[in-house]
Enzyme design. Structure first.
Site, PDB file in Angstrom:
ATOM      1  N   HIS A 158     -59.067 -56.714  90.656  1.00 13.67           N
ATOM      2  CA  HIS A 158     -59.296 -55.468  91.387  1.00 13.67           C
ATOM      3  C   HIS A 158     -58.033 -54.634  91.332  1.00 13.67           C
ATOM      4  O   HIS A 158     -56.927 -55.178  91.350  1.00 13.67           O
ATOM      5  CB  HIS A 158     -59.654 -55.776  92.855  1.00 13.67           C
ATOM      6  CG  HIS A 158     -60.322 -54.635  93.542  1.00 13.67           C
ATOM      7  ND1 HIS A 158     -59.611 -53.605  94.118  1.00 13.67           N
ATOM      8  CD2 HIS A 158     -61.635 -54.336  93.712  1.00 13.67           C
ATOM      9  CE1 HIS A 158     -60.463 -52.742  94.626  1.00 13.67           C
ATOM     10  NE2 HIS A 158     -61.696 -53.146  94.395  1.00 13.67           N
TER      11      HIS A 158
ATOM     12  N   ASP B 195     -68.232 -58.379  93.770  1.00 13.15           N
ATOM     13  CA  ASP B 195     -69.343 -58.542  92.828  1.00 13.15           C
ATOM     14  C   ASP B 195     -69.520 -59.959  92.323  1.00 13.15           C
ATOM     15  O   ASP B 195     -70.513 -60.273  91.684  1.00 13.15           O
ATOM     16  CB  ASP B 195     -69.128 -57.610  91.623  1.00 13.15           C
ATOM     17  CG  ASP B 195     -69.305 -56.161  92.023  1.00 13.15           C
ATOM     18  OD1 ASP B 195     -70.156 -55.907  92.876  1.00 13.15           O
ATOM     19  OD2 ASP B 195     -68.581 -55.317  91.492  1.00 13.15           O
TER      20      ASP B 195
HETATM   21  N1  ACO Z   1     -60.435 -61.044  83.352  1.00 11.14           N
HETATM   22  C1  ACO Z   1     -59.352 -61.246  82.583  1.00 11.14           C
HETATM   23  N2  ACO Z   1     -58.219 -60.518  82.663  1.00 11.14           N
HETATM   24  C2  ACO Z   1     -58.195 -59.522  83.560  1.00 11.14           C
HETATM   25  C3  ACO Z   1     -59.280 -59.237  84.406  1.00 11.14           C
HETATM   26  C4  ACO Z   1     -60.438 -60.047  84.279  1.00 11.14           C
HETATM   27  N3  ACO Z   1     -61.501 -59.822  85.046  1.00 11.14           N
HETATM   28  N4  ACO Z   1     -58.979 -58.201  85.199  1.00 11.14           N
HETATM   29  C5  ACO Z   1     -57.736 -57.818  84.875  1.00 11.14           C
HETATM   30  N5  ACO Z   1     -57.250 -58.626  83.885  1.00 11.14           N
HETATM   31  C6  ACO Z   1     -55.906 -58.573  83.305  1.00 11.14           C
HETATM   32  C7  ACO Z   1     -55.797 -57.418  82.313  1.00 11.14           C
HETATM   33  O1  ACO Z   1     -56.075 -57.843  80.987  1.00 11.14           O
HETATM   34  C8  ACO Z   1     -54.356 -56.992  82.493  1.00 11.14           C
HETATM   35  O2  ACO Z   1     -53.547 -57.878  81.762  1.00 11.14           O
HETATM   36  P1  ACO Z   1     -52.167 -57.328  81.101  1.00 11.14           P
HETATM   37  O3  ACO Z   1     -51.303 -56.883  82.235  1.00 11.14           O
HETATM   38  O4  ACO Z   1     -51.642 -58.527  80.376  1.00 11.14           O
HETATM   39  O5  ACO Z   1     -52.569 -56.212  80.200  1.00 11.14           O
HETATM   40  C9  ACO Z   1     -54.082 -57.244  83.969  1.00 11.14           C
HETATM   41  O6  ACO Z   1     -55.006 -58.265  84.357  1.00 11.14           O
HETATM   42  C10 ACO Z   1     -54.289 -56.006  84.843  1.00 11.14           C
HETATM   43  O7  ACO Z   1     -55.594 -55.498  84.582  1.00 11.14           O
HETATM   44  P2  ACO Z   1     -55.941 -53.958  84.477  1.00 11.14           P
HETATM   45  O8  ACO Z   1     -57.204 -53.799  83.722  1.00 11.14           O
HETATM   46  O9  ACO Z   1     -54.738 -53.212  83.993  1.00 11.14           O
HETATM   47  O10 ACO Z   1     -56.157 -53.641  86.011  1.00 11.14           O
HETATM   48  P3  ACO Z   1     -56.940 -52.399  86.610  1.00 11.14           P
HETATM   49  O11 ACO Z   1     -56.466 -52.273  88.003  1.00 11.14           O
HETATM   50  O12 ACO Z   1     -56.828 -51.212  85.725  1.00 11.14           O
HETATM   51  O13 ACO Z   1     -58.473 -52.851  86.567  1.00 11.14           O
HETATM   52  C11 ACO Z   1     -60.517 -53.892  87.138  1.00 11.14           C
HETATM   53  C12 ACO Z   1     -59.143 -53.425  87.626  1.00 11.14           C
HETATM   54  C13 ACO Z   1     -61.206 -52.787  86.351  1.00 11.14           C
HETATM   55  C14 ACO Z   1     -61.380 -54.233  88.339  1.00 11.14           C
HETATM   56  C15 ACO Z   1     -60.316 -55.163  86.247  1.00 11.14           C
HETATM   57  O14 ACO Z   1     -59.744 -56.205  87.008  1.00 11.14           O
HETATM   58  C16 ACO Z   1     -61.623 -55.627  85.615  1.00 11.14           C
HETATM   59  O15 ACO Z   1     -62.021 -55.120  84.562  1.00 11.14           O
HETATM   60  N6  ACO Z   1     -62.339 -56.614  86.263  1.00 11.14           N
HETATM   61  C17 ACO Z   1     -63.626 -57.054  85.790  1.00 11.14           C
HETATM   62  C18 ACO Z   1     -64.695 -56.048  86.212  1.00 11.14           C
HETATM   63  C19 ACO Z   1     -64.995 -56.102  87.685  1.00 11.14           C
HETATM   64  O16 ACO Z   1     -65.203 -57.166  88.263  1.00 11.14           O
HETATM   65  N7  ACO Z   1     -65.084 -54.913  88.317  1.00 11.14           N
HETATM   66  C20 ACO Z   1     -65.451 -54.778  89.708  1.00 11.14           C
HETATM   67  C21 ACO Z   1     -64.327 -54.204  90.509  1.00 11.14           C
HETATM   68  S1  ACO Z   1     -64.736 -54.187  92.206  1.00 11.14           S
HETATM   69  C22 ACO Z   1     -65.854 -52.938  92.358  1.00 11.14           C
HETATM   70  O17 ACO Z   1     -65.876 -51.948  91.716  1.00 11.14           O
HETATM   71  C23 ACO Z   1     -66.840 -53.154  93.366  1.00 11.14           C
END
Ligand code: ACO
Length: 427
Positions: free
Chosen positions: A305, A362
């Site tokens: 998140h 979720d």
């Molecule tokens: N699985 C694996 N790696 C992940 C995940 C994941 N679910 N989420 C983040 N990471 C990693 C990224 O690859 C990144 O790694 P890096 O620093 O080596 O590049 C790091 O963690 C940070 O992730 P970002 O994508 O930069 O974080 P951001 O804050 O932009 O994104 C998000 C947050 C979109 C929720 C992300 O965690 C994600 O895609 N999660 C899966 C989708 C999800 O569950 N979304 C629901 C969110 S809650 C809602 O809307 C109700």
């Protein structure tokens, strides 16, 4: 004079005020920066930018805290109802018994949709994604309720808000009915907000539908968990759309479109699909490795998140709701075991520990919604239904602010500099 932050730019020392909220990080007020320096700040994804002032919802992502008007989400989920939380978000305080009864009565009197709007559904293919239908139908409300689109009139704003909250279950249930080829049901205002929605979704005209109290309670709680969440992508979309003076129905349709994405509300659907793909716990390590592989686009859906760097407090409630629903319906779903094992493995993996990736709301919602009987593509619709309350509350807050201006971000331009047009014959 309060705290100031000093910035040196082009040899000049500039000072910017630091604004303090009631709780949470202070913000540096850089509104004069461009005028004074000719420079913008650069923050794609808004990782360090507060886009507005708000008194609705507070999140401490490090501690895993979520408050609506100061009340912890766990307490609201345990003791409140979705209607009460809606009143709280819209009005700022918990209602008295009379205020709650009046609010519930008002909402129940707006549950029907214009008969002509029902014909809109026929224009969609039967296999249309219900979120596509939601975008269209909710946007179309603008064409039906002209008497509540003058956003300068607080009374019209209130009526539009009530209409949106009240009609969303009817619209969502109708989207489901259309996809399965069953007749749409009219609302039954003798039922609760959530009971009525369950009946419109799962009932058929040929039979009496009996609302199961435990399921009604669980569903109501799921709505509470999704009611609002500060300046998330869809809420910011609603605010940005509304900042131009667009009518509320159009703004909420914009929010629905944004919510649909798998990085946001669409994650609940994507998460259950992922759990189905993983199937049994023995296959988890393979998917954990894929999630960690930078060359593989696969991510653990329902994990991570932008704001929570700790357990999402909504996920805790959601996990216990799964158990309650399973017990009430006397069902089991092996995917719940897979989800719990996946969580355990991920939370002990250095990659997820280091990046502070925890289950979000979720992660467990798909399992419980599936047990209640919703097909996967309805999950995000349910999220939209509940989040409508947050959207309208945030939209109202913004429009009521006398200092409100159109949202207009700037950019770091990297395209070609000025050049002369070349006639086609010379290219
Ligand atoms: N699985 C694996 N790696 C992940 C995940 C994941 N679910 N989420 C983040 N990471 C990693 C990224 O690859 C990144 O790694 P890096 O620093 O080596 O590049 C790091 O963690 C940070 O992730 P970002 O994508 O930069 O974080 P951001 O804050 O932009 O994104 C998000 C947050 C979109 C929720 C992300 O965690 C994600 O895609 N999660 C899966 C989708 C999800 O569950 N979304 C629901 C969110 S809650 C809602 O809307 C109700």
């Amino acid at each position: 004079m309060g705290d100031q932050v000093k910035l040196s730019a082009d040899g000049a020392d500039l000072e910017y005020p630091v604004l303090k909220g009631s709780v949470g990080p202070e913000v540096i007020d850089i509104r004069k920066l461009y005028g004074q320096t000719g420079k913008f700040t650069f923050d794609p994804g808004f990782t360090s930018t507060a886009s507005c002032e708000s008194a609705l919802t507070y999140i401490d992502g490090g501690e895993g805290v979520l408050l609506h008007r100061g009340y912890p989400i766990g307490q609201l989920a345990e003791s409140s109802s979705f209607m009460e939380v809606s009143y709280l978000l819209l009005n700022g305080e918990l209602p008295s018994q009379d205020e709650l009864s009046n609010f519930e009565y008002t909402i129940s009197r707006h549950t029907m949709i214009h008969e002509q709007l029902r014909h809109f559904y026929q224009g969609f293919r039967r296999d249309a994604h219900p979120m596509a239908i939601m975008c269209g139908i909710v946007g179309a409300l603008s064409a039906f309720y002209h008497d509540s689109t003058d956003i300068t009139d607080p009374e019209q704003r209130k009526i539009a808000s009530h209409r949106l909250i009240a009609k969303m279950p009817t619209i969502a249930a109708a989207a489901y009915k259309y996809s399965v080829g069953q007749p749409m049901l009219y609302p039954d205002n003798n039922l609760s907000y959530t009971g009525n929605f369950l009946r419109m979704t799962f009932g058929v005209p040929a039979e009496e539908y009996e609302v199961i109290p435990a399921v009604e309670k669980a569903m109501d709680r799921i709505f509470i968990l999704h009611a609002d969440h500060e300046q998330n992508a869809s809420t910011s979309t609603v605010r940005l759309a509304g900042s131009s003076g667009a009518n509320p129905f159009a703004c909420i349709a914009a929010g629905i479109a944004c919510l649909w994405g798998p990085a946001h509300g669409g994650a609940n659907e994507a998460c259950l699909n992922m759990l189905r793909e993983i199937g049994t716990p023995d296959r988890i390590p393979h998917y954990i490795e894929r999630a960690k592989d930078k060359n593989d686009p696969f991510r653990l859906m329902g994990f991570g998140h932008r704001v929570y760097k700790n357990y999402d407090p909504r996920a805790t409630v959601m996990q216990s709701t799964v158990r309650e629903v399973f017990e009430a319906l006397n069902v089991q779903d092996p995917l719940f075991e897979t989800a719990m094992r996946l969580e355990e493995i991920a939370l002990n993996d250095p990659y997820f520990i280091e990046k502070k990736l925890f289950p979000n709301v979720d992660f467990y919602s798909g399992v419980v919604l599936s047990a209640i009987g919703f097909p996967t593509d309805m999950f995000t619709v349910l999220f939209a239904l509940a989040r409508t309350v947050g959207w309208v509350a945030q939209w109202n807050e913004m429009i009521s602010d006398p200092g409100q201006r159109i949202g207009r971000p700037r950019q770091l331009y990297t395209g070609p500099t000025q050049r002369d047009y070349v006639p086609l014959s010379q290219r």
